[in-house]
Write an enzyme that holds these catalytic residues in place. Structure first.
Site, PDB file in Angstrom:
ATOM      1  NE  ARG A  14      -0.789  -0.342   4.943  1.00  0.00           N
ATOM      2  CZ  ARG A  14      -1.282   0.026   6.106  1.00  0.00           C
ATOM      3  NH1 ARG A  14      -2.368   0.763   6.151  1.00  0.00           N
ATOM      4  NH2 ARG A  14      -0.712  -0.354   7.230  1.00  0.00           N
ATOM      5  CB  SER A  41      -6.232   2.560   6.111  1.00  0.00           C
ATOM      6  OG  SER A  41      -6.498   2.789   7.464  1.00  0.00           O
ATOM      7  CD  GLU A  62     -17.501   1.046   1.969  1.00  0.00           C
ATOM      8  OE1 GLU A  62     -18.749   0.891   2.049  1.00  0.00           O
ATOM      9  OE2 GLU A  62     -16.785   1.243   2.963  1.00  0.00           O
ATOM     10  CG  PHE A  87     -15.185  -2.377   3.044  1.00  0.00           C
ATOM     11  CD1 PHE A  87     -16.010  -3.281   3.716  1.00  0.00           C
ATOM     12  CD2 PHE A  87     -14.160  -1.765   3.758  1.00  0.00           C
ATOM     13  CE1 PHE A  87     -15.823  -3.552   5.062  1.00  0.00           C
ATOM     14  CE2 PHE A  87     -13.971  -2.035   5.109  1.00  0.00           C
ATOM     15  CZ  PHE A  87     -14.800  -2.925   5.764  1.00  0.00           C
ATOM     16  CG  ASP A 121      -7.985  -4.685  11.687  1.00  0.00           C
ATOM     17  OD1 ASP A 121      -7.802  -4.432  12.900  1.00  0.00           O
ATOM     18  OD2 ASP A 121      -7.929  -3.831  10.793  1.00  0.00           O
ATOM     19  NE  ARG A 171      -2.333  -4.715   9.086  1.00  0.00           N
ATOM     20  CZ  ARG A 171      -1.538  -4.384  10.108  1.00  0.00           C
ATOM     21  NH1 ARG A 171      -1.441  -3.130  10.476  1.00  0.00           N
ATOM     22  NH2 ARG A 171      -0.838  -5.299  10.747  1.00  0.00           N
TER      23      ARG A 171
END
Lengths: 320, 275
Positions: A14, A41, A62, A87, A121, A171
């Protein structure tokens, strides 16, 4: 790359994307960035800071963001719509299908937090199905960069690419195995390790595990080819058929569902062109909380697991 | 902008209703009720309010219209060909194999700004267009025609928030407020009232009018265009199946086309209205 350098620098894909997007902001006035409340993020925030007039916040919505991206594209912009993979592909799939893909619009959908390397998460936030969901759409290009350096190039190339693109990003930090001057072409796989006995095809940070598996196998005099298949669609059929013909057995490794992801892509090409045994390594259940390392270990996605599968598939190959 | 003669628009509308019914009957399927309720809304847009050039459909300075209730496309096609976007001879290919006049609107037919049909997406698309044109400092306006049943979709309200958040004064939503959706009356299927209050509470300038009255429609469109600093929505009260007594206010006619005898009866009825 015969040995895997243990001292490789690490970075998250990312981050590479964020740098690429920032560069695009400077070089291409048509590029706009859309975000659904995950601006930092997804690293869209780096673009926002320098180009606030070309950044658009959609809140936690979204579906609205994706269809709005279509509107931007219909008015000549190149929108990058950024959120988590779950999402983008899950919550907004019909919007991706009708508003974006069926109109073949120049929308770039960026899904970060792909795979179990998301870590703590837990399962709701670990995208495990989006490669499948995105690649079934007729016009969609699907890219999974293997490291931060490649992610930056993928972002820049996506803006030049005509049509919708889904980019899957991670991530967590992972080793940077490519070099700045390595060539990156959408739709062209890369042999990152030569070999003759079998082929390991991987995408995302699993390419690193595949390279480590190759090193383990080399100690046992097994020569494994490793392919970084960063573009899952359009797929580089040539590199896969060549691998099937020359090595006779293939393992695929992905931190994604075993149904319809990288394993599906490779199986479709190989079975229809040069059938050889294929072993699909990936996820067949939900993820859970834990460190990426704990999760890779739990779900058998470490180099040692790949090496073990390699030895198993060689037996199948010999039986033929 | 000089207003066209209402009598001329009314006569055009009668002809367009007949064309729509013939297209549907010829196709043997389609959405009759929600196409007939749309006619005056689309006529007042394409023959009065929209800044557009049918001979140059990609002109950058044009106003955009997104038909979010894509199932009403037979009315859109009839109006687009009436104002010159494509030959009228193409109308009877509606829903036939190989046609540009697909069962729901598809990009590629001149005048169609977006593919629609999966309800609830049009207002978001329209917002994206309006935001993009704001970057380019264009003064073009964006119109989005929605169905009232469509407003059940949560995405519409996400988009409503977005247009208000960005103070999109160039945006005008129009609700074809015919009070009926597939399963029956909207109030029984999913009550959306008080609808005006909902839009107002989302930050929109709300206008209401009789969606079959050209004077009221043109006033509302002008008022919306004059309103700055927030998006406007026109709740255009209409009658599903308008113009044909046995189709009016009957949910049955949402998704079926008239058979030959029904077509003839309907055409006779509309002819009688002009006298």
């Amino acid at each position: 790359m015969d040995k895997v350098d243990k001292d490789l620098k690490v970075d998250a894909t990312r981050n590479g994307f964020g740098k690429g997007l920032l560069e695009l902001g400077r070089t291409n006035k048509r590029v706009v960035t859309l975000s659904a409340d995950l601006t930092d993020s997804t690293r869209a925030g780096w673009f926002k800071k320098e180009f606030p007039e070309r950044f658009f916040s959609f809140g936690v919505a979204e579906q609205d963001m994706i269809s709005s991206a279509a509107g931007f594209a219909l008015s000549g912009k190149i929108p990058f719509a950024c959120t988590f993979g779950v999402f983008a592909a899950g919550r907004a799939w019909d919007q991706v299908r009708v508003s974006v893909d069926y109109m073949n619009l120049n929308v770039k959908i960026v899904g970060t937090h792909g795979g179990i390397s998301v870590g703590e998460d837990g399962h709701t936030h670990q995208a495990l199905e989006e490669i499948t969901l995105m690649r079934v759409l007729p016009n969609m290009t699907v890219i999974v960069p293997c490291d931060s350096i490649e992610a930056k190039k993928a972002a820049i190339k996506s803006a030049e690419w005509n049509g919708p693109v889904y980019m899957r990003l991670g991530r967590s930090n992972s080793p940077m195995i490519t070099k700045e001057d390595d060539e990156f072409q959408i739709g062209k796989g890369v042999v990152v390790g030569k070999g003759e006995d079998l082929t390991i095809v991987a995408c995302g940070q699993m390419v690193y595990e595949a390279l480590k598996a190759r090193a383990i196998l080399a100690e046992e005099k097994i020569s494994a080819r490793v392919i970084n298949l960063h573009t899952l669609k359009p797929v580089d059929e040539k590199i896969l058929i060549k691998a099937a013909n020359e090595t006779g057995a293939i393992i695929t490794v992905e931190e994604h569902s075993v149904y319809g992801g990288l394993g599906g892509v490779v199986s479709e090409v190989v079975s229809q062109n040069s059938p050889v045994p294929v072993k699909i390594m990936g996820m067949s259940c939900c993820g859970q909380s834990g460190t990426p390392e704990e999760l890779f270990s739990c779900f058998n996605l470490l180099a040692k697991d790949v090496a073990k599968c390699a030895k198993a598939i060689l037996k199948k190959k010999k039986k033929r | 902008m000089e207003r066209p003669d209402v009598k001329v628009l009314q006569e055009k509308s009668r002809e367009l209703r007949k064309t729509v019914l013939k297209m549907l009957a010829n196709a043997g399927s389609g959405h009759t009720g929600g196409s007939l309720s749309l006619i005056e809304i689309l006529v007042s847009l394409y023959m009065y309010k929209l800044r557009h050039d049918p001979k140059n459909p990609k002109w950058e300075g044009r106003d955009r219209l997104v038909l979010s209730k894509g199932h009403g496309c037979s009315a859109l096609y009839a109006v687009l060909s009436e104002v010159g976007y494509f030959p009228k001879s193409e109308l009877m290919t509606f829903r036939k194999f190989g046609t540009r006049l697909q069962g729901h609107p598809q990009l590629g037919l001149p005048g169609v700004e977006a593919s629609t049909g999966s309800l609830g997406q049009g207002l978001s698309i329209a917002n994206g267009m309006a935001l993009a044109m704001r970057i380019d400092k264009s003064d073009a306006r964006v119109y989005c025609v929605m169905g009232d049943g469509e407003l059940n979709e949560g995405q519409v309200w996400e988009a409503a928030m977005t247009a208000a958040h960005y103070k999109l004064g160039s945006m005008c939503g129009i609700v074809d407020f015919n009070k009926i959706q597939i399963d029956g009356w909207c109030k029984d299927t999913m009550n959306m009232e008080p609808l005006g209050d909902k839009w107002r509470s989302f930050g929109w300038n709300v206008l209401e009018c009789d969606g079959h009255d050209f004077g009221q429609l043109m006033n509302a469109l002008d008022d919306a265009a004059d309103f700055e600093g927030a998006p406007s929505v026109i709740l255009a009260h209409t009658i599903k199946g308008k113009g044909v007594s046995f189709m009016e206010n009957d949910a049955k006619w949402h998704g079926i086309a008239p058979k030959q005898d029904e077509l003839e009866k309907a055409l006779r009825e509309i002819d009688g209205q002009g006298r």
